[in-house]
Each structure stands twice: as C-alpha cells, then as structure tokens.
Motif scaffolding. Structure first.
Motif, PDB file in Angstrom:
ATOM      1  N   ASP A 172      21.006   7.496  -1.104  1.00 38.03           N
ATOM      2  CA  ASP A 172      21.511   8.742  -0.533  1.00 38.03           C
ATOM      3  C   ASP A 172      22.995   8.986  -0.806  1.00 38.03           C
ATOM      4  N   SER A 173      23.629   8.085  -1.509  1.00 34.92           N
ATOM      5  CA  SER A 173      25.066   8.228  -1.760  1.00 34.92           C
ATOM      6  C   SER A 173      25.328   9.161  -2.943  1.00 34.92           C
ATOM      7  N   ASP A 174      26.468   9.856  -2.896  1.00 34.02           N
ATOM      8  CA  ASP A 174      26.894  10.701  -4.011  1.00 34.02           C
ATOM      9  C   ASP A 174      27.670   9.911  -5.069  1.00 34.02           C
ATOM     10  N   LYS A 175      27.979   8.667  -4.759  1.00 36.93           N
ATOM     11  CA  LYS A 175      28.745   7.844  -5.711  1.00 36.93           C
ATOM     12  C   LYS A 175      27.815   7.241  -6.760  1.00 36.93           C
ATOM     13  N   ARG A 176      28.357   7.044  -7.954  1.00 35.77           N
ATOM     14  CA  ARG A 176      27.590   6.501  -9.059  1.00 35.77           C
ATOM     15  C   ARG A 176      28.393   5.423  -9.783  1.00 35.77           C
ATOM     16  N   LEU A 199      21.864  -0.511  -5.788  1.00 41.71           N
ATOM     17  CA  LEU A 199      22.120  -1.778  -5.123  1.00 41.71           C
ATOM     18  C   LEU A 199      23.354  -1.702  -4.224  1.00 41.71           C
ATOM     19  N   PHE A 200      24.415  -1.060  -4.708  1.00 40.95           N
ATOM     20  CA  PHE A 200      25.669  -0.995  -3.948  1.00 40.95           C
ATOM     21  C   PHE A 200      25.702   0.153  -2.944  1.00 40.95           C
ATOM     22  N   PHE A 201      25.153   1.301  -3.307  1.00 37.54           N
ATOM     23  CA  PHE A 201      25.353   2.502  -2.483  1.00 37.54           C
ATOM     24  C   PHE A 201      24.080   3.049  -1.856  1.00 37.54           C
ATOM     25  N   GLU A 246       0.810  -1.214   0.000  1.00 39.68           N
ATOM     26  CA  GLU A 246       0.000   0.000   0.000  1.00 39.68           C
ATOM     27  C   GLU A 246       0.845   1.267   0.000  1.00 39.68           C
ATOM     28  N   GLN A 247       2.078   1.159   0.504  1.00 37.23           N
ATOM     29  CA  GLN A 247       2.982   2.316   0.500  1.00 37.23           C
ATOM     30  C   GLN A 247       3.832   2.373  -0.774  1.00 37.23           C
ATOM     31  N   LEU A 248       3.474   1.530  -1.771  1.00 38.84           N
ATOM     32  CA  LEU A 248       4.174   1.473  -3.053  1.00 38.84           C
ATOM     33  C   LEU A 248       5.636   1.073  -2.886  1.00 38.84           C
ATOM     34  N   VAL A 249       5.870   0.191  -1.916  1.00 35.51           N
ATOM     35  CA  VAL A 249       7.197  -0.377  -1.722  1.00 35.51           C
ATOM     36  C   VAL A 249       7.213  -1.755  -2.379  1.00 35.51           C
ATOM     37  N   GLU A 250       8.237  -2.017  -3.182  1.00 33.20           N
ATOM     38  CA  GLU A 250       8.308  -3.285  -3.880  1.00 33.20           C
ATOM     39  C   GLU A 250       8.876  -4.368  -2.959  1.00 33.20           C
ATOM     40  N   HIS A 251       8.213  -5.518  -2.964  1.00 35.29           N
ATOM     41  CA  HIS A 251       8.650  -6.657  -2.172  1.00 35.29           C
ATOM     42  C   HIS A 251       9.006  -7.812  -3.101  1.00 35.29           C
ATOM     43  N   PHE A 252       9.986  -8.596  -2.691  1.00 39.14           N
ATOM     44  CA  PHE A 252      10.504  -9.681  -3.518  1.00 39.14           C
ATOM     45  C   PHE A 252      10.351 -11.010  -2.790  1.00 39.14           C
ATOM     46  N   LYS A 253       9.860 -12.012  -3.520  1.00 40.40           N
ATOM     47  CA  LYS A 253       9.735 -13.362  -2.984  1.00 40.40           C
ATOM     48  C   LYS A 253      10.319 -14.361  -3.981  1.00 40.40           C
ATOM     49  N   THR A 254      10.906 -15.431  -3.453  1.00 50.09           N
ATOM     50  CA  THR A 254      11.356 -16.515  -4.318  1.00 50.09           C
ATOM     51  C   THR A 254      10.168 -17.391  -4.672  1.00 50.09           C
ATOM     52  N   GLY A 255      10.255 -18.026  -5.853  1.00 47.98           N
ATOM     53  CA  GLY A 255       9.144 -18.861  -6.288  1.00 47.98           C
ATOM     54  C   GLY A 255       8.997 -20.118  -5.462  1.00 47.98           C
ATOM     55  N   VAL A 256      10.090 -20.607  -4.906  1.00 50.62           N
ATOM     56  CA  VAL A 256      10.065 -21.831  -4.108  1.00 50.62           C
ATOM     57  C   VAL A 256       9.960 -21.458  -2.631  1.00 50.62           C
ATOM     58  N   GLY A 257       8.827 -21.750  -2.034  1.00 50.73           N
ATOM     59  CA  GLY A 257       8.654 -21.489  -0.612  1.00 50.73           C
ATOM     60  C   GLY A 257       8.254 -20.066  -0.283  1.00 50.73           C
ATOM     61  N   GLY A 258       8.335 -19.162  -1.252  1.00 52.43           N
ATOM     62  CA  GLY A 258       7.930 -17.782  -1.012  1.00 52.43           C
ATOM     63  C   GLY A 258       8.811 -17.043  -0.032  1.00 52.43           C
ATOM     64  N   THR A 259      10.102 -17.375   0.004  1.00 50.68           N
ATOM     65  CA  THR A 259      11.022 -16.696   0.914  1.00 50.68           C
ATOM     66  C   THR A 259      11.195 -15.239   0.505  1.00 50.68           C
ATOM     67  N   ARG A 260      11.079 -14.342   1.464  1.00 52.76           N
ATOM     68  CA  ARG A 260      11.227 -12.916   1.179  1.00 52.76           C
ATOM     69  C   ARG A 260      12.705 -12.541   1.093  1.00 52.76           C
ATOM     70  N   ILE A 261      13.006 -11.658   0.150  1.00 50.45           N
ATOM     71  CA  ILE A 261      14.364 -11.135  -0.016  1.00 50.45           C
ATOM     72  C   ILE A 261      14.334  -9.651   0.335  1.00 50.45           C
ATOM     73  N   PRO A 262      15.181  -9.204   1.251  1.00 58.00           N
ATOM     74  CA  PRO A 262      15.198  -7.771   1.596  1.00 58.00           C
ATOM     75  C   PRO A 262      15.428  -6.913   0.349  1.00 58.00           C
ATOM     76  N   SER A 263      14.670  -5.846   0.228  1.00 60.57           N
ATOM     77  CA  SER A 263      14.772  -5.001  -0.961  1.00 60.57           C
ATOM     78  C   SER A 263      16.140  -4.340  -1.087  1.00 60.57           C
ATOM     79  N   SER A 264      16.890  -4.266   0.001  1.00 65.93           N
ATOM     80  CA  SER A 264      18.224  -3.668  -0.057  1.00 65.93           C
ATOM     81  C   SER A 264      19.236  -4.593  -0.732  1.00 65.93           C
ATOM     82  N   MET A 265      18.864  -5.887  -0.878  1.00 64.51           N
ATOM     83  CA  MET A 265      19.787  -6.861  -1.441  1.00 64.51           C
ATOM     84  C   MET A 265      19.569  -7.108  -2.941  1.00 64.51           C
ATOM     85  N   ILE A 266      18.473  -6.620  -3.484  1.00 65.31           N
ATOM     86  CA  ILE A 266      18.096  -7.010  -4.842  1.00 65.31           C
ATOM     87  C   ILE A 266      17.532  -5.822  -5.608  1.00 65.31           C
TER      88      ILE A 266
END
Length: 400
Positions: free
Chosen positions: A314-318, A309-311, A129-149
């Motif tokens: 809020d980072s100034d690096k690109r 994904l890496f920074f 509802e807050q328009l935040v994307e969530h990620f799940k694996t197809g097997v078992g529906g394990t959630r993946i933190p959005s900061s990792m993917i």
C-alpha cells in the motif's frame, strides 16, 4: 569365456587389489562424470565468466527509493539496510549473491529481519485455499511470516517455482563439466598412458609361477610415473606388451565444448556469439546488449520484490535499481562525451559561435549571454535569466 575375457577378469581382480578398479573394468576405461549443482557450477570457467558479467552489472547498479512522483528520497531507512544488509555481507556482496543464486537456482528468498537483510536457504513454499503463499524452513518446518520474506522467481510456466540455469541447462551443463574434467585430468596426470599385456598362453589361476610373473609385470608398469622413466621388462614366450592409445581425443572434446558451451549462455538470456563479437568490436554495445537482455529485467523484478518487502503493497514508495552505463565504456569514450559537452557550451553565445565558424542560434538567450558570466555556469538557467535582466553592476562592467 574367451581367453581375452579371462585375462581381463584376472587383470581386473589384480588391479582391484591395488585399489585401481575405478580405471579398468570389462575392456573399458571409465571416466567419472560431473553432476552439476550450485556448489560446483562455477568451476566451469565459461559459465563463471557469464555469471560474473551479469552479476557485476547488478552489483554496480545503485538502489534508490522514489516517491509516487519519481523523486528520490535520499534519507529513507531502507537505503541504510540495503547498503549494510547484515554483519557478514556488504551491500554489493548481497546483490551479487542474490543475483547469482537467482540465475543458478531460478529463485531466491530475501528475508528482512528488523534492520537486517539475509538470503534464506532451504525454503519450502505452498499456496493455501485463499492463494496466500506460506513459507517454511526445511529444518523443522518453522513458518516464516510472509511479511518478512519474498520469493523472487525467474518465471517459466510454474507460478510456484522459478527456473534457473541448473534446471534449464542441466544436461548441457553436466556434459560440458564432464568434458572439461576429462581434459583437465588427462593433462594433470600427464596423459592416460596405459599398457595392454597380451598372453598367448592359457591363464590358470592355480599356476603360481604364472601369477607371480603377471604380478611382477604389473608392478613394473605401475611404477612408471613419469615420461623420463625407462623400464626393461623381460618377458617369457607367449607374453607381449603393447601401448594403449588414450581413448580421450582432444579434438572431439574441444569441438563438443565449442558447440555446447555457447548453449549455456542462452539459458542466461544471451547469445554468446553475439556478445563475444560485440566485446571485440564495441565494448559499450556489448554492455548495453547484456544490460537489455539479462540485467534490466532482473533489476525490475528485484526492485518490485524489495519494494513489497520493505514498504508493503500500500505504500507509494518504490525501490529501483539504477545503472550508469558509462561505467562500462572506455575512458576515451568518456573523454569524447566531455569534449562534446564543453564544445557545445563554448559555442552557445552567438558571437563566439560566429568567431569559431559555427552556425549562430539566433535566439534571445544566445544573443544576450555575457561571456564572462556564463563560462563558469554552462547549463545554469539562472545565469541566462540574470543576463537577460542585465545582471549586476559588476557583470555589466566585465561584459561591457
């Protein structure tokens, strides 16, 4: 039911016993179609070549990290991960895999797990509802933190899912792959040689002598396995054998492929006719055409997602992809470029320009350059500054 229908059904039952019912059924020869998926899509040579050209440009690009002012940070830890993403892929292989997946499926999921980078598969996404994307694996529906993917999409009109060649060109692609398979199978098997057994007599399933004769004829025909084989088949009254013409017409299939194979390039963002013509006339222009139409937008999209994904946001690096287009030009072109640079350097001093017949620049710098000082430092501003100050004693002696 007519005589021909009765005979067809009878022959079909006999062929079914021999395990050949996939070839003959109800007066027609059936040829299997191809269903395109990401596992077999590269079997089409033209598609493979186009994907290779684009992904090779991406693979030859260099990943760099820049600060907010555009200066390169050469020792950033992210560069080490991008060059050695994991234990089973090199940096080049990772970029190529990510590019091909992106083009075929329309989306790709790079996953950063500490100091290892992977391409995640079978990922399902959804927005809360807050328009935040969530990620799940197809097997078992394990959630993946959005900061990792990251979800890198080839954007169409759906903000949740990208579109790739497999979806955009599925009908065209399956038609092309089926046509290629038919031609390949035909010549692999030496042509679809078939025979039609005609009977004027009434077919009687209870007639043992008739069934025995038909089986003998079919056995003889099936045993013809090469063009040099000659079979003499004695036939009784009311029986005849005609050679059937192959229903596969090469000219029509090739004409179909010549038209629709080119359409596949449009789903990858390039016009195949234009690209092919440029390759024949000017390789550099062809590579620039491919770069501007397909590779450059991809480099920007990949760079933005890998940066997040890496920074984080809020980072100034690109992270950016930089490509040296000279990698794609002929050696003769590079030689000409080098020759022009050297020629420009040699003619920089006015006295040398006048001697060689070039126009003098008549600037304080070109008039004051000591030839012995600057032949080894063409383009070095300090050399010019030193010469304007008079240089050291050794330079004065050499130049004087």
């Amino acid at each position: 039911m007519g005589l021909r229908d009765m005979f067809s059904n009878y022959v079909y039952r006999q062929m079914e016993k021999r395990g050949l019912n996939e070839d003959i059924h109800s007066h027609s020869i059936r040829f299997g179609g191809r269903y395109a998926d990401d596992g077999n899509i590269l079997e089409s040579s033209d598609v493979y070549e186009l994907l290779q050209d684009i992904s090779n440009q991406m693979m030859l690009a260099e990943c760099v990290v820049e600060d907010r002012d555009g200066n390169e940070i050469r020792n950033d830890p992210a560069l080490k991960v991008l060059k050695n993403p994991n234990n089973y892929l090199t940096g080049s292989e990772f970029i190529k895999l990510m590019t091909n997946t992106y083009m075929i499926q329309g989306q790709v999921f790079p996953l950063l797990n500490k100091d290892q980078l992977h391409i995640a598969t079978n990922i399902h996404t959804e927005l809360d509802e807050q328009l935040v994307e969530h990620f799940k694996t197809g097997v078992g529906g394990t959630r993946i933190p959005s900061s990792m993917i990251r979800h890198i999409k080839n954007m169409g009109t759906n903000h949740l899912k990208g579109v790739g060649l497999l979806e955009l060109g599925r009908n065209t692609l399956e038609g092309v792959m089926s046509a290629e398979k038919v031609l390949t199978d035909k010549y692999t098997k030496g042509g679809f040689l078939a025979f039609l057994l005609k009977l004027d007599a009434h077919i009687n399933p209870q007639n043992g002598a008739q069934s025995k004769l038909i089986n003998a004829i079919l056995d003889q025909l099936e045993s013809i396995d090469e063009s040099r084989t000659v079979k003499l088949i004695p036939l009784g009254k009311g029986y005849s054998i005609d050679t059937m013409k192959s229903p596969i017409e090469d000219e029509k299939l090739l004409a179909y492929l010549n038209i629709y194979k080119k359409d596949l390039g449009k789903f990858l963002g390039i016009n195949v006719d234009t690209y092919t013509a440029l390759i024949k006339s000017d390789l550099e222009k062809a590579m620039m055409y491919l770069h501007n139409k397909a590779t450059k937008p991809m480099m920007k999209n990949f760079g933005e997602h890998l940066t997040l994904l890496f920074f984080g946001p809020d980072s100034d690096k690109r992270i950016k992809f930089k490509i040296n287009i000279l990698d794609f030009v002929p050696y003769s072109t590079k030689t000409n470029i080098g020759y022009n640079i050297v020629r420009t350097g040699i003619t920089s001093p006015d006295n040398v320009a006048e001697m060689l017949g070039f126009e003098k620049q008549n600037t304080p710098e070109t008039q004051a350059i000591y030839l012995s000082n600057d032949l080894t430092k063409i383009g070095d501003k300090k050399a010019t500054d030193d010469s304007l100050k008079g240089g050291d004693d050794n330079d004065k002696e050499e130049g004087g």
